[in-house]
Design an enzyme around this catalytic site. Structure first.
Site, PDB file in Angstrom:
ATOM      1  N   GLY A   1     -18.441   4.025   8.521  1.00 15.71           N
ATOM      2  CA  GLY A   1     -17.425   4.831   9.174  1.00 15.71           C
ATOM      3  C   GLY A   1     -17.814   5.286  10.569  1.00 15.71           C
ATOM      4  O   GLY A   1     -18.227   4.489  11.412  1.00 15.71           O
TER       5      GLY A   1
ATOM      6  N   GLY B   1     -21.061   4.283  12.334  1.00 11.04           N
ATOM      7  CA  GLY B   1     -21.269   2.944  12.852  1.00 11.04           C
ATOM      8  C   GLY B   1     -21.609   1.943  11.771  1.00 11.04           C
ATOM      9  O   GLY B   1     -21.211   2.081  10.615  1.00 11.04           O
TER      10      GLY B   1
ATOM     11  N   GLY C   1     -11.891  -1.129   7.717  1.00 16.52           N
ATOM     12  CA  GLY C   1     -12.903  -2.105   7.341  1.00 16.52           C
ATOM     13  C   GLY C   1     -12.384  -3.531   7.434  1.00 16.52           C
ATOM     14  O   GLY C   1     -13.131  -4.450   7.813  1.00 16.52           O
ATOM     15  N   ASP C   2     -11.110  -3.724   7.115  1.00 21.53           N
ATOM     16  CA  ASP C   2     -10.523  -5.056   7.230  1.00 21.53           C
ATOM     17  C   ASP C   2     -10.435  -5.481   8.694  1.00 21.53           C
ATOM     18  O   ASP C   2     -10.664  -6.645   9.042  1.00 21.53           O
ATOM     19  CB  ASP C   2      -9.135  -5.071   6.592  1.00 21.53           C
ATOM     20  CG  ASP C   2      -9.177  -4.805   5.098  1.00 21.53           C
ATOM     21  OD1 ASP C   2     -10.151  -5.221   4.449  1.00 21.53           O
ATOM     22  OD2 ASP C   2      -8.242  -4.165   4.582  1.00 21.53           O
TER      23      ASP C   2
ATOM     24  N   ASP D   1       0.834  -1.198   0.000  1.00 20.82           N
ATOM     25  CA  ASP D   1       0.000   0.000   0.000  1.00 20.82           C
ATOM     26  C   ASP D   1       0.870   1.250   0.000  1.00 20.82           C
ATOM     27  O   ASP D   1       1.769   1.398   0.844  1.00 20.82           O
ATOM     28  CB  ASP D   1      -0.910   0.033   1.238  1.00 20.82           C
ATOM     29  CG  ASP D   1      -2.034  -0.985   1.164  1.00 20.82           C
ATOM     30  OD1 ASP D   1      -2.401  -1.364   0.047  1.00 20.82           O
ATOM     31  OD2 ASP D   1      -2.517  -1.388   2.235  1.00 20.82           O
TER      32      ASP D   1
END
Length: 321
Positions: free
Chosen positions: A228, A231, A258-259, A12
């Protein structure tokens, strides 16, 4: 028993833009867009959905195995994953290619523009749940698999194999939704324990498939839509549960949160927790990432996680410490 994490392995490149995208993108000229953003800094990090999920799962006391493809430049990445307790025995090295690369530019409102080079990931379809390289373990020992963003052909193949072999699985299409047709999305969702997306992605899926939420819930047991700082919302056939996001001590970069949420989801599910407690646990794991400058830079012990959970939600911490 095993947890199989499929998805991208990538380097990344995290870029920070000190302004707001909305001030520089002219809606009336979107059909003739040519724009660049001068960024303040860049960091090259180990990432990818599979790596990020596995990283947080290891801190939750689980022993995930990544099934993915990587390039010839993966050696240091492999050593790092192993040092974190992640099983890399199912990672296949593709000769003559690079590990996937992701270029993520984030503005001051945490909006993101991402470019992604698939590299070795494009060969992920050659891997199979039917031909695992575990010693003395076959697909019958898999407790849970997650099908996260990857080569689209691989994602379709893995979902089909999980259904065929009776492997419980999570469908996490993410940024690959535009590369899957409506029919393919519906087929991938079929039989999944969870379909996990963000709010925008849920809208995209409904538009591409022509199905509403209740119709989608005929295919998957649970839909989790994250949003985000707002919630997440957990939807099943019988109920809808709103989970407030955990509060960060500071906000740095949401990339990879998110991961981490998905890691908490997997851990909570395998512990047999009620769905609302799973959502809360996932949110607390995710907030650690938001506080860092890049994915896989956070650290916590179960005792620290317990304290953050109690501060945000009260009650009893659902994991054994």
């Amino acid at each position: 028993m095993s947890i199989i994490i499929t998805g991208s392995l990538a380097y990344d490149h995290i870029l920070q833009f000190p302004g707001h995208f909305e001030e520089h993108i002219l809606p009336e000229n979107l059909t003739n867009l040519s724009i660049s953003f001068l960024v303040d800094n860049m960091k090259k990090m180990r990432g990818g959905c599979a790596s990020n999920i596995a990283y947080s799962l290891s801190m939750l006391g689980k022993k995930p195995t990544i099934m993915a493809t990587a390039g010839e430049d993966f050696c240091d990445f492999d050593v790092w994953l192993k040092s974190r307790g992640v099983d890399t025995s199912l990672i296949d090295i593709v000769e003559g290619d690079f590990t996937a690369c992701c270029f993520i530019t984030t503005d001051r409102k945490n909006n993101q523009i991402t470019g992604f080079y698939a590299g070795a990931m494009a060969k992920a379809h050659r891997l199979s749940f039917k031909n695992l390289k575990f010693k003395n373990v076959d697909y019958k020992g898999i407790e849970m698999a997650i099908i996260s963003p990857n080569d689209p052909e691989a994602m379709k193949k893995y979902c089909n194999e999980c259904r065929e072999l009776g492997i419980p699985f999570i469908f996490d299409p993410g940024h690959n939704i535009p590369r899957l047709s409506g029919e393919e999305l519906l087929e991938c969702m079929k039989g999944s324990v969870y379909t996990v997306i963000n709010n925008y992605e849920l809208t995209m899926i409904m538009k591409r498939t022509g199905k509403n939420e209740q119709e989608l819930l005929e295919l998957t047991e649970t839909i989790i839509a994250t949003s985000g700082a707002q919630g997440s919302i957990i939807k099943t056939k019988g109920k809808t549960i709103e989970i407030k996001s955990a509060k960060p001590t500071r906000i740095s970069d949401p990339t990879g949160s998110g991961d981490a949420y998905r890691a908490g989801l997997i851990a909570g599910h395998l512990e047999g927790l009620p769905i609302d407690e799973i959502g809360k646990l996932a949110s607390v794991v995710a907030v650690y990432v938001v506080e860092q400058d890049a994915p896989a830079q956070h650290n916590f012990t179960l005792e620290q996680l317990k304290q953050r959970y109690l501060e945000n939600y009260g009650g009893n911490f659902p994991l054994k410490v």
